[in-house]
Design a protein around this motif. Structure first.
Motif, PDB file in Angstrom:
ATOM      1  N   GLY A  25       0.757  -1.203   0.166  1.00 36.76           N
ATOM      2  CA  GLY A  25       0.032  -0.016  -0.057  1.00 36.76           C
ATOM      3  C   GLY A  25       0.853   1.390  -0.097  1.00 36.76           C
ATOM      4  O   GLY A  25       0.456   2.354   0.453  1.00 36.76           O
ATOM      5  N   MET A  26       2.026   1.148  -0.427  1.00 34.24           N
ATOM      6  CA  MET A  26       2.884   2.414  -0.497  1.00 34.24           C
ATOM      7  C   MET A  26       2.982   2.793  -1.947  1.00 34.24           C
ATOM      8  O   MET A  26       2.802   2.384  -3.096  1.00 34.24           O
ATOM      9  CB  MET A  26       4.533   1.507  -0.259  1.00 34.24           C
ATOM     10  N   SER A  27       2.988   4.197  -2.043  1.00 31.95           N
ATOM     11  CA  SER A  27       2.828   5.132  -2.932  1.00 31.95           C
ATOM     12  C   SER A  27       4.308   5.250  -3.661  1.00 31.95           C
ATOM     13  O   SER A  27       5.396   5.057  -3.068  1.00 31.95           O
ATOM     14  CB  SER A  27       2.436   6.484  -2.725  1.00 31.95           C
ATOM     15  N   GLN A  28       4.247   5.746  -4.947  1.00 32.61           N
ATOM     16  CA  GLN A  28       5.590   5.778  -5.706  1.00 32.61           C
ATOM     17  C   GLN A  28       6.429   7.010  -4.907  1.00 32.61           C
ATOM     18  O   GLN A  28       7.602   6.966  -4.691  1.00 32.61           O
ATOM     19  CB  GLN A  28       5.514   6.121  -6.977  1.00 32.61           C
ATOM     20  N   GLU A  29       5.552   7.826  -4.169  1.00 31.35           N
ATOM     21  CA  GLU A  29       6.181   8.952  -3.689  1.00 31.35           C
ATOM     22  C   GLU A  29       6.760   8.702  -2.516  1.00 31.35           C
ATOM     23  O   GLU A  29       7.793   9.005  -2.060  1.00 31.35           O
ATOM     24  CB  GLU A  29       5.081  10.294  -3.509  1.00 31.35           C
ATOM     25  N   LYS A  30       6.278   7.695  -1.696  1.00 26.86           N
ATOM     26  CA  LYS A  30       6.611   7.304  -0.302  1.00 26.86           C
ATOM     27  C   LYS A  30       7.868   6.642  -0.625  1.00 26.86           C
ATOM     28  O   LYS A  30       8.927   6.506   0.150  1.00 26.86           O
ATOM     29  CB  LYS A  30       5.682   6.529   0.216  1.00 26.86           C
ATOM     30  N   LEU A  31       7.974   5.706  -1.636  1.00 21.86           N
ATOM     31  CA  LEU A  31       9.130   4.842  -1.759  1.00 21.86           C
ATOM     32  C   LEU A  31      10.409   5.588  -2.405  1.00 21.86           C
ATOM     33  O   LEU A  31      11.453   5.937  -1.820  1.00 21.86           O
ATOM     34  CB  LEU A  31       8.993   3.917  -2.890  1.00 21.86           C
ATOM     35  N   GLY A  32       9.992   6.722  -3.303  1.00 18.68           N
ATOM     36  CA  GLY A  32      11.083   7.894  -3.524  1.00 18.68           C
ATOM     37  C   GLY A  32      11.639   8.572  -2.563  1.00 18.68           C
ATOM     38  O   GLY A  32      12.854   8.660  -2.300  1.00 18.68           O
ATOM     39  N   GLU A  33      10.797   8.887  -1.614  1.00 22.67           N
ATOM     40  CA  GLU A  33      11.111   9.693  -0.439  1.00 22.67           C
ATOM     41  C   GLU A  33      12.184   8.794   0.556  1.00 22.67           C
ATOM     42  O   GLU A  33      13.249   9.390   0.958  1.00 22.67           O
ATOM     43  CB  GLU A  33       9.934  10.104   0.587  1.00 22.67           C
ATOM     44  N   ALA A  34      11.744   7.527   0.641  1.00 20.60           N
ATOM     45  CA  ALA A  34      12.686   6.742   1.397  1.00 20.60           C
ATOM     46  C   ALA A  34      13.903   6.435   0.761  1.00 20.60           C
ATOM     47  O   ALA A  34      15.041   6.168   1.662  1.00 20.60           O
ATOM     48  CB  ALA A  34      11.959   5.416   1.618  1.00 20.60           C
ATOM     49  N   LEU A  35      13.947   6.518  -0.541  1.00 16.99           N
ATOM     50  CA  LEU A  35      15.259   6.436  -1.167  1.00 16.99           C
ATOM     51  C   LEU A  35      16.078   7.701  -1.546  1.00 16.99           C
ATOM     52  O   LEU A  35      17.183   7.910  -1.938  1.00 16.99           O
ATOM     53  CB  LEU A  35      14.991   5.849  -2.545  1.00 16.99           C
ATOM     54  N   GLY A  36      15.299   8.709  -1.224  1.00 18.37           N
ATOM     55  CA  GLY A  36      15.789  10.184  -1.594  1.00 18.37           C
ATOM     56  C   GLY A  36      15.595  10.647  -3.027  1.00 18.37           C
ATOM     57  O   GLY A  36      16.585  11.188  -3.688  1.00 18.37           O
ATOM     58  N   LEU A  37      14.560  10.010  -3.677  1.00 17.69           N
ATOM     59  CA  LEU A  37      14.393  10.265  -5.115  1.00 17.69           C
ATOM     60  C   LEU A  37      12.974  10.799  -5.425  1.00 17.69           C
ATOM     61  O   LEU A  37      12.364  10.695  -4.721  1.00 17.69           O
ATOM     62  CB  LEU A  37      14.632   8.609  -6.155  1.00 17.69           C
ATOM     63  N   THR A  38      12.875  11.129  -6.873  1.00 15.38           N
ATOM     64  CA  THR A  38      11.324  11.417  -7.033  1.00 15.38           C
ATOM     65  C   THR A  38      10.570  10.522  -7.249  1.00 15.38           C
ATOM     66  O   THR A  38      11.029   9.414  -7.751  1.00 15.38           O
ATOM     67  CB  THR A  38      11.534  12.628  -8.210  1.00 15.38           C
ATOM     68  N   PHE A  39       9.203  10.741  -7.650  1.00 18.95           N
ATOM     69  CA  PHE A  39       8.370   9.658  -7.873  1.00 18.95           C
ATOM     70  C   PHE A  39       8.676   9.272  -9.509  1.00 18.95           C
ATOM     71  O   PHE A  39       8.596   8.142  -9.715  1.00 18.95           O
ATOM     72  CB  PHE A  39       6.948   9.665  -7.584  1.00 18.95           C
ATOM     73  N   GLN A  40       9.047  10.077  -9.944  1.00 16.22           N
ATOM     74  CA  GLN A  40       9.210   9.976 -11.521  1.00 16.22           C
ATOM     75  C   GLN A  40      10.427   9.029 -11.521  1.00 16.22           C
ATOM     76  O   GLN A  40      10.295   8.173 -12.546  1.00 16.22           O
ATOM     77  CB  GLN A  40       9.827  11.301 -12.228  1.00 16.22           C
ATOM     78  N   GLN A  41      11.417   9.163 -10.809  1.00 21.65           N
ATOM     79  CA  GLN A  41      12.503   8.176 -10.931  1.00 21.65           C
ATOM     80  C   GLN A  41      11.870   6.658 -10.722  1.00 21.65           C
ATOM     81  O   GLN A  41      12.511   5.649 -11.195  1.00 21.65           O
ATOM     82  CB  GLN A  41      13.745   8.509 -10.015  1.00 21.65           C
ATOM     83  N   ILE A  42      11.193   6.599  -9.585  1.00 23.51           N
ATOM     84  CA  ILE A  42      10.676   5.225  -9.356  1.00 23.51           C
ATOM     85  C   ILE A  42       9.860   4.724 -10.386  1.00 23.51           C
ATOM     86  O   ILE A  42       9.815   3.609 -10.741  1.00 23.51           O
ATOM     87  CB  ILE A  42       9.529   5.456  -7.929  1.00 23.51           C
ATOM     88  N   GLN A  43       9.017   5.674 -11.003  1.00 21.05           N
ATOM     89  CA  GLN A  43       8.376   5.293 -12.139  1.00 21.05           C
ATOM     90  C   GLN A  43       9.301   4.736 -13.361  1.00 21.05           C
ATOM     91  O   GLN A  43       8.964   3.724 -13.897  1.00 21.05           O
ATOM     92  CB  GLN A  43       7.507   6.430 -12.881  1.00 21.05           C
ATOM     93  N   LYS A  44      10.575   5.306 -13.451  1.00 20.06           N
ATOM     94  CA  LYS A  44      11.454   4.771 -14.430  1.00 20.06           C
ATOM     95  C   LYS A  44      11.986   3.344 -14.182  1.00 20.06           C
ATOM     96  O   LYS A  44      12.229   2.639 -15.003  1.00 20.06           O
ATOM     97  CB  LYS A  44      12.469   5.888 -14.751  1.00 20.06           C
ATOM     98  N   TYR A  45      12.240   3.298 -12.900  1.00 14.88           N
ATOM     99  CA  TYR A  45      12.677   1.871 -12.356  1.00 14.88           C
ATOM    100  C   TYR A  45      11.698   1.065 -12.574  1.00 14.88           C
ATOM    101  O   TYR A  45      11.982  -0.293 -12.986  1.00 14.88           O
ATOM    102  CB  TYR A  45      12.939   2.035 -10.892  1.00 14.88           C
ATOM    103  N   GLU A  46      10.435   1.334 -12.286  1.00 14.70           N
ATOM    104  CA  GLU A  46       9.398   0.501 -12.338  1.00 14.70           C
ATOM    105  C   GLU A  46       9.000  -0.012 -13.985  1.00 14.70           C
ATOM    106  O   GLU A  46       8.522  -1.294 -14.053  1.00 14.70           O
ATOM    107  CB  GLU A  46       8.168   0.724 -11.813  1.00 14.70           C
TER     108      GLU A  46
END
Length: 139
Positions: A25-46
């Motif tokens: 139930g974690m958002s891309q934004e929350k994962l990005g915050e935990a990694l010090g990244l933007t949600f856009q970077q998480i999108q690119k990873y995914e």
């Protein structure tokens, strides 16, 4: 200018990150915050557009509370010969594809909350009976 298609392993790892993130139930934004990244970077990873480095894979696995091997489970073959008995067989691709859908995740979440083993077996039996009535898949 031609665009290069994402590497199949990068896409697979990204889809496993997405699947686990959604399961928690974690958002891309929350994962990005935990990694010090933007949600856009998480999108690119995914999507597999950007490769995830080894140290970042380690961080992601810790945040998502899974072993690193989870992110590679069922990944496309690397062409490297495997020593018999040293690795378990990867789960079929259709399983991870199903779990990556919203229906698959919802079904899995609900099913795993059922603690009565007999009831779970009855549900599996019922679904198998329904599936047996369906026409064969014509893919």
């Amino acid at each position: 200018m031609s665009t290069k298609a994402p590497n199949p392993v990068d896409r697979h790892v990204g889809s496993r990150v997405r699947m686990r993130r959604i399961m928690l139930g974690m958002s891309q934004e929350k994962l990005g915050e935990a990694l010090g990244l933007t949600f856009q970077q998480i999108q690119k990873y995914e999507k597999g557009t950007n490769r995830v480095g080894a140290s970042r894979i380690q961080q992601i696995s810790e945040i998502l509370q899974v072993p690193v091997s989870f992110l590679f489970e069922g990944s496309p073959g690397t062409g490297v010969a495997k020593v018999e008995g040293l690795s378990e067989a990867p789960s079929p691709a259709y399983v991870s594809d199903f779990l990556a859908t919203s229906e698959g995740l919802a079904l899995t979440r609900a099913f795993t909350r059922i603690t009565d083993a007999k009831l779970r077996r009855s549900i599996v039996d019922m679904v198998e009976q329904i599936a047996a009535r369906e026409p064969p898949d014509r893919r």
